[in-house]
Every structure is written in structure tokens, then in C-alpha cells.
Design an enzyme around this catalytic site. Sequence first.
Site, PDB file in Angstrom:
ATOM      1  CG  ASP A  34      -0.390  -0.043   2.519  1.00  0.00           C
ATOM      2  OD1 ASP A  34       0.842  -0.187   2.611  1.00  0.00           O
ATOM      3  OD2 ASP A  34      -1.131   0.074   3.515  1.00  0.00           O
ATOM      4  CB  SER A  35       4.552   1.765  -0.386  1.00  0.00           C
ATOM      5  OG  SER A  35       4.712   0.588  -1.160  1.00  0.00           O
ATOM      6  CG  ASP A  73       0.446  -4.069   2.113  1.00  0.00           C
ATOM      7  OD1 ASP A  73       0.587  -4.940   2.995  1.00  0.00           O
ATOM      8  OD2 ASP A  73       1.275  -3.159   1.909  1.00  0.00           O
ATOM      9  CE  LYS A 103       3.409  -5.887   3.656  1.00  0.00           C
ATOM     10  NZ  LYS A 103       2.966  -4.729   4.444  1.00  0.00           N
ATOM     11  CD  GLU A 105       0.802  -1.397   8.027  1.00  0.00           C
ATOM     12  OE1 GLU A 105       0.466  -0.608   8.934  1.00  0.00           O
ATOM     13  OE2 GLU A 105       1.224  -1.011   6.922  1.00  0.00           O
ATOM     14  CD  GLU A 173       8.176  -0.043   7.096  1.00  0.00           C
ATOM     15  OE1 GLU A 173       7.232  -0.798   6.810  1.00  0.00           O
ATOM     16  OE2 GLU A 173       8.302   1.107   6.605  1.00  0.00           O
TER      17      GLU A 173
HETATM   18  O1  KIV Z   1       3.552  -1.028   1.490  1.00  0.00           O
HETATM   19  C1  KIV Z   1       4.692  -1.507   1.339  1.00  0.00           C
HETATM   20  O2  KIV Z   1       5.353  -1.337   0.307  1.00  0.00           O
HETATM   21  C2  KIV Z   1       5.246  -2.295   2.426  1.00  0.00           C
HETATM   22  C3  KIV Z   1       6.702  -2.621   2.383  1.00  0.00           C
HETATM   23  C4  KIV Z   1       7.509  -1.422   2.708  1.00  0.00           C
HETATM   24  C5  KIV Z   1       7.035  -3.757   3.256  1.00  0.00           C
HETATM   25  O3  KIV Z   1       4.549  -2.630   3.335  1.00  0.00           O
END
Ligand code: KIV
Length: 256
Positions: A34-35, A73, A103, A105, A173
Amino acid sequence: MKRRGQRIVVLTAYDYLFARLVDEVGVDVVLVGDSLGQVVLGYDSTIPVTLDEMIHHARAVRRGVKRALMVVDLPFLTFQVSPEETVRNAGRLMKETGAEAVKLEGGDEEAARHVRALVRAGIPVMGHLGLTPQSVHALGGYRVQGRGDEAAARLRDDARRLQDAGCFSLVLELLPAALGAAVSRDLEIPTIGIGAGPGTDGQVLVLPDMLGLNEGFQPKFLRRFADLAGATRAAVAEYAEAVRGGAFPDAQHSFE
Ligand code: KIV
């Protein structure tokens, strides 16, 4: 790979062309992170990213990834409300994008409840501890986590809890290197570090950051492996000059 002592290579991707390149080179895992919010959509954080935006980009990535494991994510508030909603949202990610895993968090008991619900539904889950960007305001900024004995012990407990809940892997992280290594030794599942030192079982970077496309962003942990911003600027300037000067298109690039 962890048992064999082979380090795991992970990179993010958000579109078809870069996903294809990254996959062709042979990375082990492609993460549609989600970056996306910051490096593709221009948001200030990951918080505004929606499930539909993740699905749109993950579908493009899927078309480019043929051999790596593809993880997507779950964005902010798609997994925090109730385990039922978490399963429904993760189910959409799996069904509509073709991803192999999701994924999420966090590592407290509540997060573990959601992980268990997903695993029970047959959805493989990668965890994410340390600096969890969706909680940036609660954490007071993008800063190293797990400093001090108490915070380090809490993080090691969270990591074990996620492993016990059924996560197959864990992103760490922004942690002190010694803590990244300790968590990795504690667990049977592989850890994937970003700003967590050399002692993790694998490494992830955000693709536009490591390619030097995201020029304003230079945290200590980031190594740039290319200068694509510079290369892009030079190419665009050369193109503009060629068009303005009449050198492009020429006969070679025109039809009879
Ligand atoms: O959103 C993302 O790209 C991430 C990575 C930095 C692990 O969670």
C-alpha cells in the site's frame, strides 16, 4: 529457504511493466504494497489507499508476475473492523487479483484474531511489525521502533503471536539491527526486513525508492541501486529538444 540459509529477495511492484521486469530477474516475492499510496498515487501516507485501488493495481501486477509469489497489502481499515469483514476483504483481493497471499499490519491479540480467521479461510498471511505505516499517527511519525528492553520484548512477543496465529512470514520495518536479528532467530517462519539490519531472513525495498525514482525520500536504510529519475529527466529533455529542433521524427521513424 530459511532452513536452507538462502536469503529471500522481495520487491514491491504496482504495474504490469515493472512487475514483469522484477519477475523476469527472479525475485522470490513481489509485494503489491500500500506504499502505492505515496509512490504511485501521490498521497501523503498509506491511509487513504482503498481496497479498490489495491485491486486495480494488483490485477496489473498479476499479468506481469509469472513465477514469484505475489502478496497484496490489505489497506487501512479493511482488516481492523471485524474478522468477518477481514475475510471478506481479503477474499476480494484473492479472487479479483489472483494474489497468492495477503499482508496486514500489527501483532496484538486483536490482529492475531484476524490472522487466524484468514488462515482458517485458507488465505496465507504475511504479517508486518515494527514501523507499521498505517498507524503512523498513533506511533508519532516514521521512526525506528522497538528501542529499549520493554518495547523490544513486546515486539518479540507480537512476532511469536503472529507465527502462532499462522502467518507464513513477517515483515520487520525500521527496527534496531540487533532486534531484527533476534526476532529472526526466535521464529521458524522467515522474516523480511526493511530498515531492520542484515540479520533478517530476507529483504524488501519499495521499487521506486531503490530505483532512484522517488527523489525526495532518502532514509538511512535506503540504498539506491539506480538513478531512474535522472535518466528519465535526461531522456525527456533530449526528446523535447529533438522535437523542437525538428530532429525527431526523422525518415528512419516515418512510414513511406
Ligand atoms: O507497502 C509496502 O510497500 C510495504 C513494504 C515497505 C514492506 O509494506
